[in-house]
Design a protein around this motif. Structure first.
Motif, PDB file in Angstrom:
ATOM      1  N   GLN A   1     -11.548   0.501  -1.648  1.00 30.86           N
ATOM      2  CA  GLN A   1     -10.897   0.405  -0.346  1.00 30.86           C
ATOM      3  C   GLN A   1     -11.850   0.842   0.765  1.00 30.86           C
ATOM      4  N   ILE A   2     -12.611   1.893   0.511  1.00 29.28           N
ATOM      5  CA  ILE A   2     -13.582   2.376   1.490  1.00 29.28           C
ATOM      6  C   ILE A   2     -14.704   1.354   1.682  1.00 29.28           C
TER       7      ILE A   2
ATOM      8  N   VAL B   1      -7.338   5.436  -9.991  1.00 24.37           N
ATOM      9  CA  VAL B   1      -7.065   5.827  -8.606  1.00 24.37           C
ATOM     10  C   VAL B   1      -8.370   6.007  -7.828  1.00 24.37           C
ATOM     11  N   SER B   2      -9.353   6.619  -8.462  1.00 21.40           N
ATOM     12  CA  SER B   2     -10.660   6.818  -7.814  1.00 21.40           C
ATOM     13  C   SER B   2     -11.345   5.483  -7.548  1.00 21.40           C
TER      14      SER B   2
ATOM     15  N   ILE C   1      -9.906   2.556  -7.099  1.00 22.37           N
ATOM     16  CA  ILE C   1      -9.211   1.877  -6.002  1.00 22.37           C
ATOM     17  C   ILE C   1      -9.617   2.464  -4.660  1.00 22.37           C
ATOM     18  N   LEU C   2      -9.675   3.794  -4.577  1.00 22.97           N
ATOM     19  CA  LEU C   2     -10.069   4.459  -3.336  1.00 22.97           C
ATOM     20  C   LEU C   2     -11.484   4.068  -2.933  1.00 22.97           C
ATOM     21  N   LEU C   3     -12.387   4.037  -3.913  1.00 20.66           N
ATOM     22  CA  LEU C   3     -13.783   3.672  -3.651  1.00 20.66           C
ATOM     23  C   LEU C   3     -13.890   2.260  -3.079  1.00 20.66           C
TER      24      LEU C   3
ATOM     25  N   TYR D   1       2.296   1.633  -3.398  1.00 23.37           N
ATOM     26  CA  TYR D   1       1.269   2.149  -4.310  1.00 23.37           C
ATOM     27  C   TYR D   1       1.171   3.669  -4.210  1.00 23.37           C
ATOM     28  N   LEU D   2       1.165   4.198  -2.993  1.00 21.10           N
ATOM     29  CA  LEU D   2       1.078   5.651  -2.787  1.00 21.10           C
ATOM     30  C   LEU D   2       2.289   6.365  -3.386  1.00 21.10           C
TER      31      LEU D   2
ATOM     32  N   THR E   1       0.835  -1.208   0.000  1.00 15.30           N
ATOM     33  CA  THR E   1       0.000   0.000   0.000  1.00 15.30           C
ATOM     34  C   THR E   1       0.865   1.251   0.000  1.00 15.30           C
TER      35      THR E   1
ATOM     36  N   VAL F   1       1.904   6.359  -7.160  1.00 16.15           N
ATOM     37  CA  VAL F   1       0.875   7.324  -7.562  1.00 16.15           C
ATOM     38  C   VAL F   1       1.437   8.737  -7.561  1.00 16.15           C
TER      39      VAL F   1
END
Length: 209
Positions: free
Chosen positions: A195-196, A188-189, A191-193, A158-159, A155, A162
């Motif tokens: 993850q949440i 990216v969006s 993946i973020l979605l 990954y950051l 993780t 990015v």
């Protein structure tokens, strides 16, 4: 070996598509970016498998693929770096932090360029660490808990990737159009979605237990 054979085929197809999409660029830059793009995609798959497996139980059967995909993410990242070192900076390490100014005829340090490449170097170190420990011998040598701790740093990697990508897609050479900008934002969006959503599913299942 079958997993690696599958990844060789997928990598070849993806590389061909990415290079073809940049036919207007010099071959060195086209291949350099293509390797970076494939590495980012593989890293995204690794990150996504975690939350997706919490949401969809059928995805869990793909978890064993993470190690193989991680190896290929590292190999393509290394190839990306080697092309840069050999074809662009000609193994002159300082050129990762300085840019040439035609007007002044001199090399000057560029803060954004230097920081982005420094982040890239740190990311490469992470990649090498994950690659070196992506085997059963390392798992036995380090112990299960320590090995899991090292592997969980995907993780963080990954950051870093990015941040490195954001600079070169949106800030460096902004006069050169890059069709990957919108797909990158979507990825990216996405993946973020997940993850949440994956975290929410994890909390709900933990409470039920």
């Amino acid at each position: 070996m079958k997993k690696h054979a599958v990844l060789v085929f997928i990598s070849s197809v993806l590389m061909s598509l990415f290079v073809f999409s940049r036919s207007d660029m010099q071959p060195m830059h086209a291949w350099n970016r293509a390797f970076a793009d494939v590495s980012l995609l593989y890293l995204a798959v690794i990150i996504l498998l975690g939350p997706l497996s919490r949401i969809f139980t059928s995805i869990r059967k793909l978890i064993p693929w993470r190690r193989t995909v991680g190896i290929w993410a590292a190999l393509t990242a290394i190839a990306h770096v080697l092309i840069i070192f050999n074809g662009w900076i000609e193994w002159k390490f300082e050129r990762l932090f300085f840019i040439f100014t035609p007007v002044g005829g001199d090399w000057i340090i560029h803060p954004g360029f230097a920081l982005a490449n420094l982040i890239g170097i740190i990311g490469l170190v992470y990649f090498l660490l994950l690659l070196a420990t992506s085997n059963n011998k390392s798992k036995i040598l380090l112990g299960k808990k320590a090995w899991k701790y090292v592997q969980s740093k995907a993780t963080t990697l990954y950051l870093l990737v990015v941040l490195h990508t954001v600079y070169f897609l949106f800030l460096h050479f902004t006069d050169h159009s890059n069709w990957l900008r919108i797909p990158f934002i979507i990825l990216v969006s996405f993946i973020l979605l997940f993850q949440i959503v994956g975290f929410i599913f994890f909390v709900k299942r933990d409470k039920r237990k």
